[in-house]
Motif scaffolding. Structure first.
Motif, PDB file in Angstrom:
ATOM      1  N   PRO A  50      81.272  84.661  85.108  1.00 23.13           N
ATOM      2  CA  PRO A  50      80.364  84.561  83.954  1.00 23.13           C
ATOM      3  C   PRO A  50      80.737  85.551  82.857  1.00 23.13           C
ATOM      4  N   GLU A  51      80.609  85.107  81.616  1.00 22.70           N
ATOM      5  CA  GLU A  51      81.078  85.895  80.486  1.00 22.70           C
ATOM      6  C   GLU A  51      80.401  87.261  80.385  1.00 22.70           C
ATOM      7  N   GLU A  52      79.168  87.379  80.824  1.00 21.41           N
ATOM      8  CA  GLU A  52      78.468  88.666  80.703  1.00 21.41           C
ATOM      9  C   GLU A  52      79.056  89.744  81.604  1.00 21.41           C
ATOM     10  N   TYR A  53      79.952  89.353  82.542  1.00 22.66           N
ATOM     11  CA  TYR A  53      80.591  90.332  83.422  1.00 22.66           C
ATOM     12  C   TYR A  53      82.035  90.635  83.024  1.00 22.66           C
ATOM     13  N   TRP A  54      82.522  90.006  81.969  1.00 21.24           N
ATOM     14  CA  TRP A  54      83.913  90.189  81.578  1.00 21.24           C
ATOM     15  C   TRP A  54      84.245  91.633  81.245  1.00 21.24           C
ATOM     16  N   HIS A  55      83.293  92.349  80.643  1.00 20.70           N
ATOM     17  CA  HIS A  55      83.602  93.716  80.196  1.00 20.70           C
ATOM     18  C   HIS A  55      83.859  94.660  81.370  1.00 20.70           C
ATOM     19  N   TYR A  56      83.508  94.268  82.589  1.00 25.42           N
ATOM     20  CA  TYR A  56      83.822  95.081  83.755  1.00 25.42           C
ATOM     21  C   TYR A  56      85.291  94.950  84.165  1.00 25.42           C
TER      22      TYR A  56
ATOM     23  N   GLY B 283      88.681  85.896  76.313  1.00 26.77           N
ATOM     24  CA  GLY B 283      88.422  87.197  76.916  1.00 26.77           C
ATOM     25  C   GLY B 283      89.600  88.138  76.977  1.00 26.77           C
TER      26      GLY B 283
END
Length: 261
Positions: A199-205, A230
């Motif tokens: 899911p895109e909301e976890y990409w920054h990890y 991303g």
């Protein structure tokens, strides 16, 4: 009457690098299987993993054949994992040679990095030969971009290995931390998965990792239908330049003190 042949500094440096390169070949391939095993081993590993992933998604992973999907991830990360320990041990491994003023640590670094590069080129040739014989359709839309990303991973790996080699001369425990830090790379660099699977909301990890960018962008360069959501060429390029600058700066400042310890 004997004549003494004078050699330029560049010629001497090249001879030193070549001698270390030949020594590395002899030490790495002194068994019966030799260089063949270094090609066969990753090919078999990729075949097993791609078979397992192919059972889940039917042989196609985000428009890429699953085998090729795994190839790009595995080869880039195993390239990094092979180079960093090799370069990080280069100073301690070649320390007896530093008694000769012609030999400097950077010579060993270049020789080992060149050896690993040639090894991975041989692996690439072996894997794509397998693809040809099993009639697997291999598409590389932007070959130049794929080569550039491969080269950037090589430079980043050399830079990290050089910094670790210098640091371990001062703090030997760095090598233990290096082993721990290398283990998660398979799982956080997109080898077994795509960023699109998360899911895109976890990409920054995950997208702080330059190797994730390298793997995803290589797949995108080969198959534009894969997409590049991303990830960024700019981030990978800037990380490469900064890592090279930092590693060379550390080397220029501390190599004499490092080899004297």
């Amino acid at each position: 009457m004997a004549f003494v042949q004078k050699r330029s500094t560049l010629k001497v440096w090249g001879d030193v690098i070549f001698a270390i390169f030949l020594r590395e070949i002899k030490s790495q391939f002194n068994d019966k299987l030799g260089i063949a095993w270094s090609v066969v081993s990753p090919v078999l590993f990729i075949l097993v993993l791609s078979f397992a992933r192919g059972r889940l998604d039917g042989g196609q992973t985000h428009s890429i054949p699953t085998f090729i999907f795994m190839v790009y991830g595995m080869l880039l990360i195993t390239f990094f994992i092979a180079i960093v320990p090799s370069i990080s041990n280069s100073i301690s491994k070649n320390k007896p040679l530093f008694a000769f003023r012609q030999v400097q640590p950077i010579s060993g670094v270049i020789a080992l990095a060149g050896f690993q590069l040639l090894m991975k080129i041989a692996v690439y040739i072996g894997i794509f030969s397998v693809c040809y014989f099993i009639h697997l359709d291999v598409k590389i839309d932007n070959l130049i971009r794929v080569i550039l990303i491969f080269f950037e991973v090589w430079l980043i790996s050399i830079s990290i290995g050089l910094v670790l080699a210098l640091a371990s001369c001062y703090v030997p425990e760095v090598k233990k931390l290096q082993v721990l830090a290398m283990r998660p790379m398979f799982f956080i660099s997109g080898v077994f998965f795509s960023l699109q699977d998360i899911p895109e909301e976890y990409w920054h990890y995950l997208n702080w990792n330059p190797f994730l960018h390298a793997v995803e962008l290589t797949r995108y360069a080969a198959y534009p239908s894969y997409g590049n959501a991303g990830v960024s060429y700019f981030y990978l390029d800037m990380f490469t330049l900064c890592s090279i600058f930092f590693a060379l700066a550390c080397y220029c400042i501390g190599w004499k003190q490092a080899i004297s310890r």
